[in-house]
Design a protein around this motif. Sequence first.
Motif, mmCIF file in Angstrom:
data_model
loop_
_atom_site.group_PDB
_atom_site.id
_atom_site.type_symbol
_atom_site.label_atom_id
_atom_site.label_comp_id
_atom_site.label_asym_id
_atom_site.label_seq_id
_atom_site.Cartn_x
_atom_site.Cartn_y
_atom_site.Cartn_z
ATOM 1 N N ALA A 109 0.822 -1.218 0.000
ATOM 2 C CA ALA A 109 0.000 0.000 0.000
ATOM 3 C C ALA A 109 0.853 1.264 0.000
ATOM 4 C CB ALA A 109 -0.930 -0.006 1.213
ATOM 5 N N ILE A 110 1.924 1.276 0.765
ATOM 6 C CA ILE A 110 2.718 2.507 0.887
ATOM 7 C C ILE A 110 3.340 2.915 -0.449
ATOM 8 C CG2 ILE A 110 4.735 3.531 1.984
ATOM 9 C CD1 ILE A 110 4.022 1.947 4.505
ATOM 10 N N PRO A 111 4.140 2.045 -1.105
ATOM 11 C CA PRO A 111 4.705 2.478 -2.393
ATOM 12 C C PRO A 111 3.647 2.630 -3.477
ATOM 13 C CG PRO A 111 5.229 0.180 -1.990
ATOM 14 C CD PRO A 111 4.630 0.703 -0.730
ATOM 15 N N GLY A 112 2.630 1.762 -3.484
ATOM 16 C CA GLY A 112 1.603 1.865 -4.513
ATOM 17 C C GLY A 112 0.840 3.175 -4.436
ATOM 18 N N THR A 113 0.483 3.588 -3.225
ATOM 19 C CA THR A 113 -0.248 4.840 -3.053
ATOM 20 C C THR A 113 0.630 6.045 -3.390
ATOM 21 O OG1 THR A 113 -1.603 3.822 -1.313
ATOM 22 C CG2 THR A 113 -1.554 6.229 -1.407
ATOM 23 N N LEU A 114 1.857 6.045 -2.888
ATOM 24 C CA LEU A 114 2.751 7.175 -3.151
ATOM 25 C C LEU A 114 3.075 7.310 -4.635
ATOM 26 C CD1 LEU A 114 5.226 6.888 -0.131
ATOM 27 C CD2 LEU A 114 3.302 8.463 -0.414
ATOM 28 N N LEU A 115 3.326 6.194 -5.297
ATOM 29 C CA LEU A 115 3.620 6.252 -6.733
ATOM 30 C C LEU A 115 2.386 6.662 -7.529
ATOM 31 C CD1 LEU A 115 5.876 3.085 -7.171
ATOM 32 C CD2 LEU A 115 6.583 5.481 -7.183
ATOM 33 N N GLY A 116 1.205 6.245 -7.088
ATOM 34 C CA GLY A 116 -0.014 6.662 -7.765
ATOM 35 C C GLY A 116 -0.236 8.159 -7.660
ATOM 36 N N ILE A 117 0.005 8.723 -6.461
ATOM 37 C CA ILE A 117 -0.116 10.172 -6.289
ATOM 38 C C ILE A 117 0.930 10.899 -7.122
ATOM 39 C CG2 ILE A 117 0.117 12.048 -4.609
ATOM 40 C CD1 ILE A 117 -1.072 10.189 -2.510
ATOM 41 N N LEU A 118 2.161 10.360 -7.148
ATOM 42 C CA LEU A 118 3.227 10.990 -7.936
ATOM 43 C C LEU A 118 2.893 11.003 -9.417
ATOM 44 C CD1 LEU A 118 6.102 12.170 -8.086
ATOM 45 C CD2 LEU A 118 6.951 9.803 -8.255
ATOM 46 N N ARG A 131 3.677 8.160 -17.532
ATOM 47 C CA ARG A 131 3.812 7.092 -18.531
ATOM 48 C C ARG A 131 4.804 6.027 -18.090
ATOM 49 N NH1 ARG A 131 2.899 11.502 -22.100
ATOM 50 N NH2 ARG A 131 5.111 12.032 -22.203
ATOM 51 N N GLY A 132 5.908 6.448 -17.470
ATOM 52 C CA GLY A 132 6.900 5.472 -17.030
ATOM 53 C C GLY A 132 6.378 4.566 -15.928
ATOM 54 N N LEU A 133 5.718 5.144 -14.927
ATOM 55 C CA LEU A 133 5.183 4.345 -13.839
ATOM 56 C C LEU A 133 4.039 3.445 -14.316
ATOM 57 C CD1 LEU A 133 5.202 6.995 -10.957
ATOM 58 C CD2 LEU A 133 6.704 5.013 -11.203
ATOM 59 N N SER A 134 3.209 3.958 -15.214
ATOM 60 C CA SER A 134 2.112 3.147 -15.751
ATOM 61 C C SER A 134 2.656 1.974 -16.564
ATOM 62 C CB SER A 134 1.195 4.011 -16.618
ATOM 63 O OG SER A 134 0.599 5.042 -15.851
ATOM 64 N N THR A 135 3.726 2.217 -17.320
ATOM 65 C CA THR A 135 4.340 1.131 -18.096
ATOM 66 C C THR A 135 4.916 0.069 -17.173
ATOM 67 O OG1 THR A 135 4.879 2.654 -19.889
ATOM 68 C CG2 THR A 135 6.082 0.572 -19.817
ATOM 69 N N LEU A 136 5.556 0.500 -16.082
ATOM 70 C CA LEU A 136 6.098 -0.451 -15.116
ATOM 71 C C LEU A 136 4.990 -1.299 -14.508
ATOM 72 C CD1 LEU A 136 8.404 -1.557 -13.359
ATOM 73 C CD2 LEU A 136 7.989 0.353 -11.782
ATOM 74 N N ALA A 137 3.879 -0.662 -14.157
ATOM 75 C CA ALA A 137 2.749 -1.408 -13.597
ATOM 76 C C ALA A 137 2.180 -2.391 -14.615
ATOM 77 C CB ALA A 137 1.671 -0.444 -13.125
ATOM 78 N N ASP A 138 2.084 -1.975 -15.872
ATOM 79 C CA ASP A 138 1.565 -2.865 -16.915
ATOM 80 C C ASP A 138 2.494 -4.051 -17.137
ATOM 81 O OD1 ASP A 138 -0.611 -1.226 -17.254
ATOM 82 O OD2 ASP A 138 0.253 -0.127 -18.950
ATOM 83 N N MET A 139 3.799 -3.844 -17.013
ATOM 84 C CA MET A 139 4.756 -4.942 -17.195
ATOM 85 C C MET A 139 4.577 -5.995 -16.109
ATOM 86 S SD MET A 139 8.156 -2.746 -18.216
ATOM 87 C CE MET A 139 9.227 -4.163 -17.958
ATOM 88 N N VAL A 140 4.395 -5.551 -14.875
ATOM 89 C CA VAL A 140 4.180 -6.508 -13.780
ATOM 90 C C VAL A 140 2.822 -7.175 -13.925
ATOM 91 C CG1 VAL A 140 4.041 -6.775 -11.281
ATOM 92 C CG2 VAL A 140 5.674 -5.162 -12.275
ATOM 93 N N LEU A 141 1.829 -6.392 -14.373
ATOM 94 C CA LEU A 141 0.470 -6.916 -14.519
ATOM 95 C C LEU A 141 0.352 -7.906 -15.663
ATOM 96 C CD1 LEU A 141 -2.307 -6.493 -13.153
ATOM 97 C CD2 LEU A 141 -2.816 -4.824 -14.930
#
Length: 272
Positions: A93-102, A112-122
């Motif tokens: 929750a801590i990194p996911g929430t902070l990165l989402g706000i960022l 775009r970079g953070l969304s791409t990273l999330a899509d790669m893991v997903l």
Amino acid sequence: MSLSDTLPLQSPPARRLPHLGAALLLGLGLFAAFAPILATVDPARQDYGAILAAPSAAHPFGTDHLGRDMLARLGSALRLSLGLALLSVVTAAIPGTLLGILAAWRGGWTDRGLSTLADMVLALPGLLLVLLVSAVVPGSFLAIYGSISLVLWIEYFRITRASARAILASPAVEASRLLGFRPAYIVWRHLWPELAPVLLTVGAFGAATAIMAVAALGFVSVGLRPPTAELGLMMTELLPYYAEAPFVLVQPILAVFLLVLALNLVAGYRPR
């Protein structure tokens, strides 16, 4: 009359379900905490003179196929499952929430970079990722915990990013920015009150997912190793003896069912 007055409200029984889930979860937590007091024996202690014994004063929940006290083992397994679920949810929750706000705050390449990273893991199914990590490092608590957290943080990131983008575009936030308030104030005053109920719901579902994942790993024998008391592993060990002692096999199954049920009921909470 406002529009909200015309919308159907939750019925009283539906509103009571989250409270029932919280009470059930509290009861399971108390049982896990006080099990060492109720059963003073070591969960791994074997007694070949009391194999698959029925419930008695000495063994209130009976014993397993190695004569180990089921009360002690069930309490230890619940502590492990609840502790792992809590640790995994907090860590995700801590990194996911902070990165989402960022991502919502900065936009552009950061988003775009953070969304791409999330899509790669997903792109890799969550349970498959946990299985792969557990197969590489079998029986490791840290490997299971780390892989579950790696899967769970994505939901926090995506939900926080989507919600924060709408909140940051609201007139209230724009007014706070024009008045010169710092980002920390905007996050605490505007973002967190709106995000908290949603994140708590995601956390309850995430805890249930973590419990199911650990139990599934133990059931297919790629999770924690014996003699660790773990609910899925206990099911696998006791399954060959279901005909002789069904009351013993049903205990870890019922524990997983009640844990997941309680967390799903709690996740249905909607603040008024």
